[in-house]
Design a protein around this motif. Structure first.
Motif, PDB file in Angstrom:
ATOM      1  N   GLN A  33       0.808  -1.226   0.000  1.00 37.66           N
ATOM      2  CA  GLN A  33       0.000   0.000   0.000  1.00 37.66           C
ATOM      3  C   GLN A  33       0.840   1.274   0.000  1.00 37.66           C
ATOM      4  N   GLN A  42      -0.778   9.168  -3.901  1.00 38.06           N
ATOM      5  CA  GLN A  42      -2.081   9.822  -3.784  1.00 38.06           C
ATOM      6  C   GLN A  42      -2.082  10.929  -2.740  1.00 38.06           C
ATOM      7  N   GLN A  80      -9.551  11.148   5.077  1.00 38.03           N
ATOM      8  CA  GLN A  80     -10.386  10.010   5.436  1.00 38.03           C
ATOM      9  C   GLN A  80     -10.943   9.314   4.202  1.00 38.03           C
ATOM     10  N   GLN A  81     -11.372  10.099   3.241  1.00 37.00           N
ATOM     11  CA  GLN A  81     -11.903   9.523   2.008  1.00 37.00           C
ATOM     12  C   GLN A  81     -10.846   8.705   1.279  1.00 37.00           C
ATOM     13  N   GLN A  82      -9.618   9.216   1.258  1.00 38.22           N
ATOM     14  CA  GLN A  82      -8.540   8.516   0.581  1.00 38.22           C
ATOM     15  C   GLN A  82      -8.184   7.212   1.278  1.00 38.22           C
ATOM     16  N   GLU A  93     -10.037   5.413   3.449  1.00 36.11           N
ATOM     17  CA  GLU A  93     -11.121   4.437   3.562  1.00 36.11           C
ATOM     18  C   GLU A  93     -11.067   3.413   2.438  1.00 36.11           C
ATOM     19  N   ALA A  94     -10.620   3.847   1.267  1.00 39.42           N
ATOM     20  CA  ALA A  94     -10.543   2.929   0.125  1.00 39.42           C
ATOM     21  C   ALA A  94      -9.561   1.789   0.384  1.00 39.42           C
ATOM     22  N   TYR A  95      -8.593   2.022   1.266  1.00 48.90           N
ATOM     23  CA  TYR A  95      -7.588   0.997   1.571  1.00 48.90           C
ATOM     24  C   TYR A  95      -7.820   0.329   2.923  1.00 48.90           C
ATOM     25  N   GLY A  96      -8.833   0.785   3.648  1.00 46.25           N
ATOM     26  CA  GLY A  96      -9.063   0.235   4.986  1.00 46.25           C
ATOM     27  C   GLY A  96      -7.947   0.563   5.950  1.00 46.25           C
ATOM     28  N   ASN A 119      -0.816   0.693 -12.364  1.00 45.37           N
ATOM     29  CA  ASN A 119      -1.814   1.297 -13.245  1.00 45.37           C
ATOM     30  C   ASN A 119      -1.171   2.142 -14.345  1.00 45.37           C
TER      31      ASN A 119
END
Length: 275
Positions: A14, A21, A52-54, A56-59, A212
């Protein structure tokens, strides 16, 4: 200026993605520790909802701490240690003494906010892939140069041209500093986030980025290489190897070599001579 330090529990898989990001959210410095990533941002730029939004996608969970004004150069100097990739390449800061015994190549790097010191498995593995290749008189392109370390090494190994790009202004400026620190005159660097304006042809293309981006630009990278050219890729997890290899083969590349280190892969491909 006060900073906010965000400490996250994050594995190797990660960390690189989070750094990329969070950099877009104006985080200016990162410290990697085992299973932990610490990111620093000026308090005036901190947006907790965006963070937080960023995450949350990775837990990924985090803790937050306010850091009072600090001498960041002194902090960096106290943490950065020289690194050596076998007897081939040593990477150190200007304030470190030269290596003894001397490796074949010694590079001075002041990474600041940019990625690529040789400490990370992806950079070290790219250097190992470069070692047996003949760079003398070759034209080299470094896609996502970071600190410029791979382009600088290419010139040291005899490259006639070493063009480098990065999407991040910090990286471009840092590469310019590192070019000067090492007395290089064949490395050219500029800011870009794609390959659309690149019209030259190259013998060797280096891309230590992420999965990616590698997939997205696989065809473009192929168009930049001459017949018989070499493509060196890293920033790849073992779980993504099959997809990267399939994408490369679909664009006419031939798989030649792989290096795995600390759960990261570096892959070498070639373009057929009859391209």
């Amino acid at each position: 200026m006060s900073y906010i330090a965000i400490t996250m529990r994050a594995g190797a898989a990660q960390t690189d993605l989070l750094i990329a990001q969070l950099s877009e959210l104006k985080y200016e410095g990162f410290e990697e520790q085992p299973d932990t990533l610490i990111a620093y941002i000026p308090a005036t730029d901190f947006d907790e909802a965006a963070l937080q939004q960023q995450l949350e996608a990775y837990g990924v969970t985090y803790t937050k701490e306010t850091i009072l004004p600090v001498n960041w150069n002194a902090l960096w100097e106290s943490n950065f240690q020289p690194v050596q990739v076998d007897n081939f390449c040593g990477i150190r800061a200007e304030f470190h003494p030269p290596f003894d015994p001397q490796p074949a190549y010694e590079i001075i790097i002041t990474p600041k906010m940019a990625f690529g010191t040789g400490h990370h498995a992806t950079t070290a593995s790219m250097i190992k892939l470069m070692e047996p290749l003949d760079f003398k008189g070759k034209k080299v392109f470094d896609f996502g140069t970071g600190t410029g370390i791979l382009a600088i090494l290419a010139e040291m190994m005899g490259a006639d041209t070493a063009d480098a790009i990065d999407y991040d202004e910090w990286s471009v400026n840092n590469t310019l500093e590192n070019i000067a620190a090492n007395g290089m005159n064949k490395v050219k660097v500029w800011q870009a986030d794609n390959l659309e304006a690149i019209t030259g042809k190259y013998d060797i293309l280096l891309a230590n980025i992420n999965y990616n981006i590698l997939l997205k630009f696989m065809g473009d990278m192929g168009h930049l290489l001459v017949p018989g050219g070499k493509l060196l890729l890293s920033g790849i997890l073992p779980t993504d190897e099959e997809n990267i290899a399939a994408a490369a083969v679909s664009k006419g590349f031939i798989m030649e070599k792989r290096i795995e280190k600390d759960n990261w892969l570096a892959l070498q491909f070639s373009v057929p001579d009859s391209k």
